[in-house]
Design an enzyme around this catalytic site. Structure first.
Site, short mmCIF file in Angstrom:
data_model
loop_
_atom_site.label_atom_id
_atom_site.label_comp_id
_atom_site.label_asym_id
_atom_site.label_seq_id
_atom_site.Cartn_x
_atom_site.Cartn_y
_atom_site.Cartn_z
N HIS A 116 0.83 -1.21 0.00
CA HIS A 116 0.00 0.00 0.00
C HIS A 116 0.87 1.27 0.00
O HIS A 116 0.33 2.36 -0.14
CB HIS A 116 -0.97 -0.02 1.18
CG HIS A 116 -1.93 -1.17 1.06
ND1 HIS A 116 -2.84 -1.27 0.03
CD2 HIS A 116 -2.06 -2.32 1.78
CE1 HIS A 116 -3.51 -2.41 0.13
NE2 HIS A 116 -3.05 -3.07 1.19
N TYR A 139 -2.74 4.42 5.99
CA TYR A 139 -1.98 3.21 6.35
C TYR A 139 -0.72 3.12 5.48
O TYR A 139 0.39 2.92 5.98
CB TYR A 139 -2.89 1.98 6.17
CG TYR A 139 -2.19 0.64 6.27
CD1 TYR A 139 -1.97 0.04 7.51
CD2 TYR A 139 -1.75 -0.02 5.12
CE1 TYR A 139 -1.34 -1.20 7.58
CE2 TYR A 139 -1.11 -1.24 5.20
CZ TYR A 139 -0.91 -1.83 6.43
OH TYR A 139 -0.27 -3.05 6.51
N ARG A 177 -6.66 -11.26 -6.81
CA ARG A 177 -5.54 -10.35 -6.61
C ARG A 177 -4.37 -11.05 -5.95
O ARG A 177 -3.21 -10.84 -6.30
CB ARG A 177 -6.00 -9.14 -5.78
CG ARG A 177 -4.90 -8.15 -5.48
CD ARG A 177 -5.45 -6.87 -4.85
NE ARG A 177 -4.36 -6.00 -4.42
CZ ARG A 177 -3.84 -6.00 -3.21
NH1 ARG A 177 -4.31 -6.83 -2.28
NH2 ARG A 177 -2.84 -5.20 -2.90
N1 LIG Z 1 -0.82 -9.61 6.50
C1 LIG Z 1 -0.54 -8.96 5.39
O1 LIG Z 1 -1.00 -9.34 4.29
C2 LIG Z 1 0.35 -7.75 5.43
C3 LIG Z 1 0.61 -7.07 4.23
C4 LIG Z 1 1.45 -5.96 4.25
C5 LIG Z 1 2.02 -5.56 5.44
N2 LIG Z 1 1.73 -6.22 6.59
C6 LIG Z 1 2.32 -5.72 7.83
O2 LIG Z 1 2.94 -6.79 8.51
C7 LIG Z 1 2.83 -6.59 9.93
C8 LIG Z 1 2.28 -7.85 10.58
O3 LIG Z 1 1.05 -8.18 9.97
P1 LIG Z 1 0.20 -9.47 10.40
O4 LIG Z 1 -0.55 -9.92 9.20
O5 LIG Z 1 1.06 -10.43 11.13
O6 LIG Z 1 -0.85 -8.78 11.38
P2 LIG Z 1 -1.45 -9.35 12.75
O7 LIG Z 1 -2.57 -8.44 13.11
O8 LIG Z 1 -1.73 -10.80 12.66
O9 LIG Z 1 -0.23 -9.13 13.76
C9 LIG Z 1 0.09 -7.87 14.29
C10 LIG Z 1 0.57 -8.10 15.71
O10 LIG Z 1 0.93 -6.82 16.24
C11 LIG Z 1 0.47 -6.80 17.59
N3 LIG Z 1 0.27 -5.41 18.02
C12 LIG Z 1 -0.69 -4.56 17.62
N4 LIG Z 1 -0.57 -3.39 18.28
C13 LIG Z 1 0.49 -3.53 19.10
C14 LIG Z 1 1.11 -2.66 20.04
N5 LIG Z 1 0.63 -1.42 20.26
N6 LIG Z 1 2.19 -3.11 20.70
C15 LIG Z 1 2.66 -4.37 20.50
N7 LIG Z 1 2.11 -5.24 19.63
C16 LIG Z 1 1.03 -4.82 18.94
C17 LIG Z 1 -0.85 -7.56 17.58
O11 LIG Z 1 -1.20 -8.02 18.88
C18 LIG Z 1 -0.53 -8.69 16.61
O12 LIG Z 1 -0.08 -9.84 17.27
C19 LIG Z 1 1.96 -5.33 10.12
O13 LIG Z 1 2.79 -4.23 10.39
C20 LIG Z 1 1.28 -5.16 8.79
O14 LIG Z 1 1.00 -3.78 8.52
C21 LIG Z 1 0.91 -7.30 6.61
#
Ligand SMILES: NC(=O)c1ccc[n+]([C@@H]2O[C@H](COP(=O)([O-])OP(=O)(O)OC[C@H]3O[C@@H](n4cnc5c(N)ncnc54)[C@H](O)[C@@H]3O)[C@@H](O)[C@H]2O)c1
Length: 275
Positions: A116, A139, A177
């Protein structure tokens, strides 16, 4: 150069989807994993140390950084969030993680950025990390903010980093996608492992995908990094087709979404105030 036998790697958001896959892939090779998440979770092996903390809690992050040489920053909100939460975690929390890492002497940061960050480019343009960012949402804009902080850290402080513009992380592709944007559990671990092991990545931005036949990006910086993805979303094409998902129209250049960011590029962020 990091030593997997000796150096402590801190992973934020370690209890999440990507964090869990990463731990499964890394724990056999990296002997000292310090894992941070806001929700309580359990270590899965003797070389995992868990810390329950909010990444926006500066004192807690300062303490967690003690002795750490590399940080993998995954913690963040995605999907359903208020803009206030987005700012508190993805900006304030990111700032606190990066600053406590810098002040604590961390040498390598691997950052979960996102596709994104360039989501407003039309899907017909085969984009690369070398092009200017074009975020499709706040975001995405805050992911670019993280990438920009890391550029400053490299130029001013010599901290090496790799920002991963992750596409769609799932155990399997879910829609049309994601046949282009999927990143598999095995490949996310390979990508982070390569980002930690590279002797000098500088300040690198890479695309975070598996070796998908339908990739819509090019020059993703994988060869330089030494990332060799093993999975391909196309292997799930027939399963998706059997589930009634239209996987064939891209063969006629009819894409589900007109921009790289998919639905993000069209979703209302927050209604404008009228009057
Ligand atoms: N899943 C995807 O397709 C995708 C795509 C692009 C980028 N990302 C990025 O990858 C990262 C992980 O994504 P994911 O899919 O594992 O998401 P997820 O929601 O499964 O995991 C995120 C984790 O961060 C923790 N978290 C949230 N707020 C927090 C805080 N204030 N302090 C400490 N921990 C906190 C949550 O408890 C969770 O375990 C994110 O930064 C997301 O933006 C994910």
């Amino acid at each position: 150069m990091l030593d997997p036998q000796r150096d402590i790697v801190l992973i934020t958001g370690a209890a999440g989807a990507i964090g869990t896959a990463l731990r499964d892939g890394l724990r056999a090779h990296w002997r000292h994993l310090r894992l941070v998440d806001i929700k309580p979770f359990q270590p899965q092996s003797a070389n995992e140390q868990t810390v329950v903390a909010d990444v926006a809690d500066r004192a807690a992050m300062e303490a967690a950084m003690h002795g750490v040489r590399a940080v993998v920053h995954l913690a963040g909100v995605l999907g359903d969030y208020t803009l206030e939460d987005l700012f508190r975690v993805n900006v304030r929390g990111l700032f606190d993680v990066f600053e406590t890492a810098r002040l604590g002497g961390v040498e390598r940061i691997v950052f979960a950025s996102s596709n994104h960050a360039f989501g407003c480019y039309p899907i017909t343009e085969r984009v690369t990390p070398a092009l200017p960012p074009r975020p499709d949402s706040l975001y995405g804009a805050f992911k670019v903010f993280g990438e920009t902080m890391l550029q400053t850290y490299y130029d001013r402080h010599g901290i090496r980093s790799v920002s991963l513009r992750i596409g769609t992380y799932r155990t399997k592709p879910i829609d049309q996608r994601s046949l282009a944007t999927w990143l598999s559990p095995g490949d996310v671990a390979r990508l982070v492992d390569a980002s930690l092991r590279h002797p000098d990545p500088g300040c690198l931005i890479v695309n975070g995908y598996s070796a998908n036949t339908r990739l819509k990006t090019h020059d993703p910086n994988w060869d330089f990094l030494g990332y060799k993805p093993l999975d391909n979303a196309e292997d799930y094409r027939d399963t998706l087709r059997a589930a009634g998902i239209d996987v064939d129209s891209p063969d006629r250049e009819e894409w589900e979404w007109p921009e790289h960011g998919g639905s993000h590029a069209r979703a209302p962020e927050r209604p404008a105030r009228r009057g």
